[in-house]
Design a protein around this motif. Structure first.
Motif, PDB file in Angstrom:
ATOM      1  N   GLU B 126      34.920  50.127  46.714  1.00  0.00           N
ATOM      2  CA  GLU B 126      35.507  49.788  48.014  1.00  0.00           C
ATOM      3  C   GLU B 126      35.561  48.275  48.161  1.00  0.00           C
ATOM      4  OE1 GLU B 126      36.978  51.715  49.828  1.00  0.00           O
ATOM      5  OE2 GLU B 126      36.164  53.723  49.530  1.00  0.00           O
ATOM      6  N   PRO B 127      36.576  47.746  48.816  1.00  0.00           N
ATOM      7  CA  PRO B 127      37.630  48.419  49.574  1.00  0.00           C
ATOM      8  C   PRO B 127      38.938  48.593  48.787  1.00  0.00           C
ATOM      9  CG  PRO B 127      37.666  46.104  50.080  1.00  0.00           C
ATOM     10  CD  PRO B 127      36.611  46.288  49.018  1.00  0.00           C
ATOM     11  N   TYR B 128      38.844  48.610  47.450  1.00  0.00           N
ATOM     12  CA  TYR B 128      40.080  48.605  46.648  1.00  0.00           C
ATOM     13  C   TYR B 128      40.603  49.998  46.294  1.00  0.00           C
ATOM     14  CZ  TYR B 128      38.954  43.684  46.202  1.00  0.00           C
ATOM     15  OH  TYR B 128      38.671  42.372  46.492  1.00  0.00           O
ATOM     16  N   LEU B 129      39.780  51.032  46.530  1.00  0.00           N
ATOM     17  CA  LEU B 129      40.149  52.375  46.055  1.00  0.00           C
ATOM     18  C   LEU B 129      41.476  52.853  46.641  1.00  0.00           C
ATOM     19  CD1 LEU B 129      36.614  54.053  46.129  1.00  0.00           C
ATOM     20  CD2 LEU B 129      37.900  53.282  44.124  1.00  0.00           C
ATOM     21  N   ALA B 130      41.741  52.484  47.881  1.00  0.00           N
ATOM     22  CA  ALA B 130      42.970  52.957  48.524  1.00  0.00           C
ATOM     23  C   ALA B 130      44.208  52.174  48.098  1.00  0.00           C
ATOM     24  CB  ALA B 130      42.801  52.867  50.046  1.00  0.00           C
ATOM     25  N   SER B 131      44.017  51.118  47.318  1.00  0.00           N
ATOM     26  CA  SER B 131      45.156  50.245  46.996  1.00  0.00           C
ATOM     27  C   SER B 131      45.809  50.584  45.657  1.00  0.00           C
ATOM     28  CB  SER B 131      44.685  48.787  46.946  1.00  0.00           C
ATOM     29  OG  SER B 131      43.890  48.557  45.791  1.00  0.00           O
ATOM     30  N   GLU B 133      47.777  52.897  44.247  1.00  0.00           N
ATOM     31  CA  GLU B 133      49.207  53.206  44.104  1.00  0.00           C
ATOM     32  C   GLU B 133      50.057  51.975  44.415  1.00  0.00           C
ATOM     33  OE1 GLU B 133      50.660  56.747  45.903  1.00  0.00           O
ATOM     34  OE2 GLU B 133      49.073  57.976  45.033  1.00  0.00           O
ATOM     35  N   ALA B 134      49.677  51.260  45.469  1.00  0.00           N
ATOM     36  CA  ALA B 134      50.438  50.050  45.825  1.00  0.00           C
ATOM     37  C   ALA B 134      50.286  48.990  44.737  1.00  0.00           C
ATOM     38  CB  ALA B 134      49.942  49.508  47.165  1.00  0.00           C
ATOM     39  N   LEU B 135      49.070  48.856  44.212  1.00  0.00           N
ATOM     40  CA  LEU B 135      48.850  47.848  43.163  1.00  0.00           C
ATOM     41  C   LEU B 135      49.649  48.198  41.915  1.00  0.00           C
ATOM     42  CD1 LEU B 135      47.392  45.297  42.224  1.00  0.00           C
ATOM     43  CD2 LEU B 135      45.501  46.755  41.459  1.00  0.00           C
ATOM     44  N   ALA B 136      49.691  49.497  41.587  1.00  0.00           N
ATOM     45  CA  ALA B 136      50.461  49.916  40.410  1.00  0.00           C
ATOM     46  C   ALA B 136      51.941  49.600  40.590  1.00  0.00           C
ATOM     47  CB  ALA B 136      50.253  51.406  40.159  1.00  0.00           C
ATOM     48  N   ARG B 137      52.443  49.856  41.797  1.00  0.00           N
ATOM     49  CA  ARG B 137      53.857  49.551  42.060  1.00  0.00           C
ATOM     50  C   ARG B 137      54.110  48.056  41.864  1.00  0.00           C
ATOM     51  NH1 ARG B 137      58.004  51.855  44.932  1.00  0.00           N
ATOM     52  NH2 ARG B 137      56.664  53.556  45.618  1.00  0.00           N
ATOM     53  N   THR B 138      53.223  47.247  42.437  1.00  0.00           N
ATOM     54  CA  THR B 138      53.389  45.793  42.303  1.00  0.00           C
ATOM     55  C   THR B 138      53.277  45.374  40.839  1.00  0.00           C
ATOM     56  OG1 THR B 138      52.231  45.604  44.417  1.00  0.00           O
ATOM     57  CG2 THR B 138      52.591  43.575  43.190  1.00  0.00           C
ATOM     58  N   LYS B 139      52.255  45.906  40.170  1.00  0.00           N
ATOM     59  CA  LYS B 139      51.968  45.493  38.788  1.00  0.00           C
ATOM     60  C   LYS B 139      53.150  45.780  37.860  1.00  0.00           C
ATOM     61  CE  LYS B 139      48.985  46.786  34.911  1.00  0.00           C
ATOM     62  NZ  LYS B 139      47.799  47.549  34.472  1.00  0.00           N
ATOM     63  N   TRP B 140      53.621  47.033  37.873  1.00  0.00           N
ATOM     64  CA  TRP B 140      54.687  47.359  36.912  1.00  0.00           C
ATOM     65  C   TRP B 140      56.055  46.861  37.386  1.00  0.00           C
ATOM     66  CZ3 TRP B 140      50.252  50.412  36.429  1.00  0.00           C
ATOM     67  CH2 TRP B 140      49.698  50.429  35.136  1.00  0.00           C
ATOM     68  N   SER B 141      56.200  46.602  38.695  1.00  0.00           N
ATOM     69  CA  SER B 141      57.450  45.964  39.154  1.00  0.00           C
ATOM     70  C   SER B 141      57.511  44.524  38.669  1.00  0.00           C
ATOM     71  CB  SER B 141      57.543  46.009  40.689  1.00  0.00           C
ATOM     72  OG  SER B 141      57.644  47.353  41.126  1.00  0.00           O
ATOM     73  N   ILE B 142      56.373  43.828  38.722  1.00  0.00           N
ATOM     74  CA  ILE B 142      56.346  42.448  38.209  1.00  0.00           C
ATOM     75  C   ILE B 142      56.631  42.450  36.710  1.00  0.00           C
ATOM     76  CG2 ILE B 142      54.804  40.512  37.708  1.00  0.00           C
ATOM     77  CD1 ILE B 142      53.529  40.975  40.457  1.00  0.00           C
ATOM     78  N   ARG B 225      43.417  43.190  48.469  1.00  0.00           N
ATOM     79  CA  ARG B 225      42.939  44.517  48.879  1.00  0.00           C
ATOM     80  C   ARG B 225      44.079  45.461  49.235  1.00  0.00           C
ATOM     81  NH1 ARG B 225      37.675  43.137  52.705  1.00  0.00           N
ATOM     82  NH2 ARG B 225      36.587  41.910  51.130  1.00  0.00           N
ATOM     83  N   GLN B 226      45.276  44.920  49.428  1.00  0.00           N
ATOM     84  CA  GLN B 226      46.410  45.758  49.850  1.00  0.00           C
ATOM     85  C   GLN B 226      47.334  46.127  48.685  1.00  0.00           C
ATOM     86  OE1 GLN B 226      45.632  42.733  51.738  1.00  0.00           O
ATOM     87  NE2 GLN B 226      44.312  44.129  52.883  1.00  0.00           N
ATOM     88  N   GLY B 227      46.982  45.752  47.474  1.00  0.00           N
ATOM     89  CA  GLY B 227      47.845  46.063  46.343  1.00  0.00           C
ATOM     90  C   GLY B 227      48.823  44.954  46.013  1.00  0.00           C
ATOM     91  N   GLY B 228      48.611  43.782  46.570  1.00  0.00           N
ATOM     92  CA  GLY B 228      49.452  42.629  46.233  1.00  0.00           C
ATOM     93  C   GLY B 228      48.916  41.883  45.016  1.00  0.00           C
ATOM     94  N   ILE B 229      49.800  41.221  44.311  1.00  0.00           N
ATOM     95  CA  ILE B 229      49.413  40.395  43.163  1.00  0.00           C
ATOM     96  C   ILE B 229      49.885  38.970  43.434  1.00  0.00           C
ATOM     97  CG2 ILE B 229      49.857  39.939  40.703  1.00  0.00           C
ATOM     98  CD1 ILE B 229      49.848  42.946  40.240  1.00  0.00           C
ATOM     99  N   HIS B 230      48.992  38.003  43.255  1.00  0.00           N
ATOM    100  CA  HIS B 230      49.272  36.622  43.652  1.00  0.00           C
ATOM    101  C   HIS B 230      49.283  35.641  42.493  1.00  0.00           C
ATOM    102  CE1 HIS B 230      48.970  37.863  47.860  1.00  0.00           C
ATOM    103  NE2 HIS B 230      48.118  38.745  47.367  1.00  0.00           N
ATOM    104  N   GLY B 231      49.026  36.123  41.304  1.00  0.00           N
ATOM    105  CA  GLY B 231      49.095  35.239  40.147  1.00  0.00           C
ATOM    106  C   GLY B 231      49.001  36.055  38.873  1.00  0.00           C
ATOM    107  N   VAL B 232      49.991  35.905  38.006  1.00  0.00           N
ATOM    108  CA  VAL B 232      49.931  36.530  36.678  1.00  0.00           C
ATOM    109  C   VAL B 232      49.437  35.449  35.720  1.00  0.00           C
ATOM    110  CG1 VAL B 232      51.246  37.618  34.825  1.00  0.00           C
ATOM    111  CG2 VAL B 232      51.782  38.145  37.213  1.00  0.00           C
ATOM    112  N   LEU B 233      48.353  35.749  35.022  1.00  0.00           N
ATOM    113  CA  LEU B 233      47.660  34.747  34.214  1.00  0.00           C
ATOM    114  C   LEU B 233      47.786  35.062  32.723  1.00  0.00           C
ATOM    115  CD1 LEU B 233      44.409  34.698  36.399  1.00  0.00           C
ATOM    116  CD2 LEU B 233      46.457  33.294  36.694  1.00  0.00           C
ATOM    117  N   ASP B 234      47.166  34.193  31.910  1.00  0.00           N
ATOM    118  CA  ASP B 234      47.000  34.426  30.466  1.00  0.00           C
ATOM    119  C   ASP B 234      48.309  34.694  29.739  1.00  0.00           C
ATOM    120  OD1 ASP B 234      44.133  34.119  30.133  1.00  0.00           O
ATOM    121  OD2 ASP B 234      43.969  35.843  31.439  1.00  0.00           O
ATOM    122  N   TRP B 235      49.164  33.695  29.775  1.00  0.00           N
ATOM    123  CA  TRP B 235      50.461  33.788  29.091  1.00  0.00           C
ATOM    124  C   TRP B 235      50.379  33.243  27.673  1.00  0.00           C
ATOM    125  CZ3 TRP B 235      55.275  35.337  31.401  1.00  0.00           C
ATOM    126  CH2 TRP B 235      55.186  35.688  32.757  1.00  0.00           C
TER     127      TRP B 235
END
Lengths: 142, 342
Positions: B126-131, B133-142, B225-235
């Motif tokens: 917690e508190p990430y368990l509910a996020s 599906e939203a995180l997956a959408r953000t992750k694979w959309s990015i 905590r809401q499934g947002g991604i704010h930085g893609v790292l390790d390029w």
């Protein structure tokens, strides 16, 4: 496990000693000791079963090479004998030779269209699956 | 080099890059644990400019003597810079120094993005368990946005050689098999069997030549905590190639973190659907299977090479042992799973 456990433990001993000095940056100390703890846990888990795993695996690999007959002729001598030297380093060295022979045998079997080759191939895959069971550790990262 | 020396030399370097700044200082320099391919530090840069005292939080990434992944820092810097301001969130890159005079090793400096998490383990508390599906959408959309990008329009072909569409697969396989040949400390029968299968069953040519991040997985981005991604790292493994390569890496079963879900978040089919929607590309199942298995081989090569760097004495940090001990068997099991042998 590579790098070898004794070499890693020796290095960790030095690392812990260096981090016992009072003026080490706290964040660096936390990182070094946290990673050291994780490695010590993995080494501890591997310690007790290491010889048993290697003896068991070497035995299984010898049996496979023996059942391969002419297909493993280049490595036929490996199928004979046993593990007289029970030091982990000696068992690991023999294990590496047997696994190298298995790779050659596996490739040869894949090229052979006969039903016997398919049977042997299935046995090889089964042994490879078992090898990953032997190496399972609860502290593994994934 | 002590932390105090490093801070002092970094401040001196910053002063040369900021000719109008005075009283340049590096404060609160501290090493961030992890970072097997670069030594990573956070710090605050303070300076006086136009009569005003200013401060900015930054990240220093410095090459170690031998790293887990041998990469070109110029390529990494270019990849970050190319996506700045796009739908792919990345930190601003500030300086790239390829010489060794300033800090004994080449390094780069970027802005620090604060207030978010990167550690995978937190996602299953917690508190990430509910996020998820939203995180997956953000992750694979990015990831789909990275695939959609035109590397030629971004100018990335000047630092990353573009392969022919039909040559992507074996170029990558050749490269990582060579790493295995050079670095393996013991025979790898499962990995070698996978390589033979990959060579006997090549995938179709790439649909397009795209940007491949090379290490896009849970753990290499900053999430909220809401499934947002704010930085893609390790390029650091970024290159041009088949966009399916990145999707296959994200589906490598070792990134399931012992959960039977892509990235430990959602079923593979859901991840693939998000990627297809964002990229405008199709993930042909057979081609994706090839790339997923290839990425298991690539993963094994990375774990093996970390062991080699430690064994040869080039880098004796414990972070180099952890992947070798903690991931190699998991990667073997992942190969068996992808090959339907487990």
């Amino acid at each position: 496990m590579k790098p070898d456990i004794p070499a890693v433990l020796a290095e960790l001993a030095g690392l812990v000693a260096r981090n016992a000095v009072p003026d080490v940056d706290p964040a660096e100390r936390a990182g070094a000791l946290g990673l050291s703890a994780a490695l010590l846990g993995l080494a501890a888990e591997a310690w007790d079963g290491a010889a048993q795993r290697l003896v068991e695996e070497n035995r299984a690999l010898r049996a496979l090479l023996a059942s391969a007959g002419d297909r493993a002729s280049r490595d036929a001598w490996l199928a004979e004998g046993g593990d007289d030297d029970l030091r982990i380093s000696a068992l690991s060295s023999m294990n590496a030779r047997l696994r190298a022979a298995l790779i050659d045998l596996h490739a040869a079997v894949e090229r052979d269209p006969s039903p016997e080759a398919r049977e042997l191939e299935a046995e090889i895959w089964e042994e490879l699956r078992r090898s990953t069971e032997r190496r399972l550790m609860s502290g593994a990262l994934a | 080099m002590s932390s105090a020396d490093l801070a002092s030399r970094l401040a001196a370097y910053a002063a040369t890059r900021m000719p109008t700044a005075r009283e340049v200082e590096v404060r609160d320099l501290s090493r961030i644990s992890g970072g097997a391919s670069r030594q990573t530090y956070r710090f605050r840069l303070a300076w006086t400019e136009e009569g005003e005292r200013r401060e900015r939080r930054m990240i220093l990434r410095r090459d170690p003597p031998a790293s887990l992944i041998d990469t070109e820092r110029r390529v990494e810097f270019a990849a970050y810079s190319a996506f700045r301001g796009s739908k792919v969130p990345v930190p601003e890159m500030i300086w790239l120094e390829e010489g060794s005079e300033a800090l004994d090793q080449p390094f780069s400096v970027a802005e620090e993005i604060t207030g978010f998490e990167a550690a995978p383990a937190l996602l299953w508390t917690e508190p990430y368990l509910a996020s998820h599906e939203a995180l997956a959408r953000t992750k694979w959309s990015i990831l789909g946005e990275i695939a959609r990008a035109d590397p030629f329009a971004l100018g990335l072909d000047s630092v990353m050689p573009p392969p022919e569409p039909g040559a992507c697969a074996f170029r990558e396989l050749d490269m990582w098999e060579k790493v295995l040949d050079e670095d393996q400390a013991e025979p790898l029968p499962i990995t070698r069997a996978a390589i033979r299968w990959l060579r006997a069953n090549p995938p179709p040519a790439a649909q397009k030549i795209g940007v491949v991040h090379g290490d896009f997985r849970t753990g290499n981005f900053l999430y909220d905590r809401q499934g947002g991604i704010h930085g893609v790292l390790d390029w650091e493994m970024a290159h041009l190639g088949d966009p399916l390569e990145d999707l296959g890496w994200s589906l490598n079963p070792v990134w399931n973190f012992k959960r039977n879900l892509a990235g430990g978040l959602v079923p593979d089919a859901v991840a693939i659907a998000h990627w297809e929607a964002a990229s405008g590309l199709k993930a042909d199942p057979d081609a994706l299977h090839w790339w997923t298995l290839f990425n298991c081989v690539k993963g094994q090569a990375i774990w093996i090479s970390s062991a080699r760097a430690w064994i040869d004495g080039g880098n004796r940090e414990p972070i180099m042992v952890l992947p070798a001990w903690g991931m190699q068997n998991a990667q073997d099991r992942a190969i068996l799973k992808v090959m339907d042998r487990l």
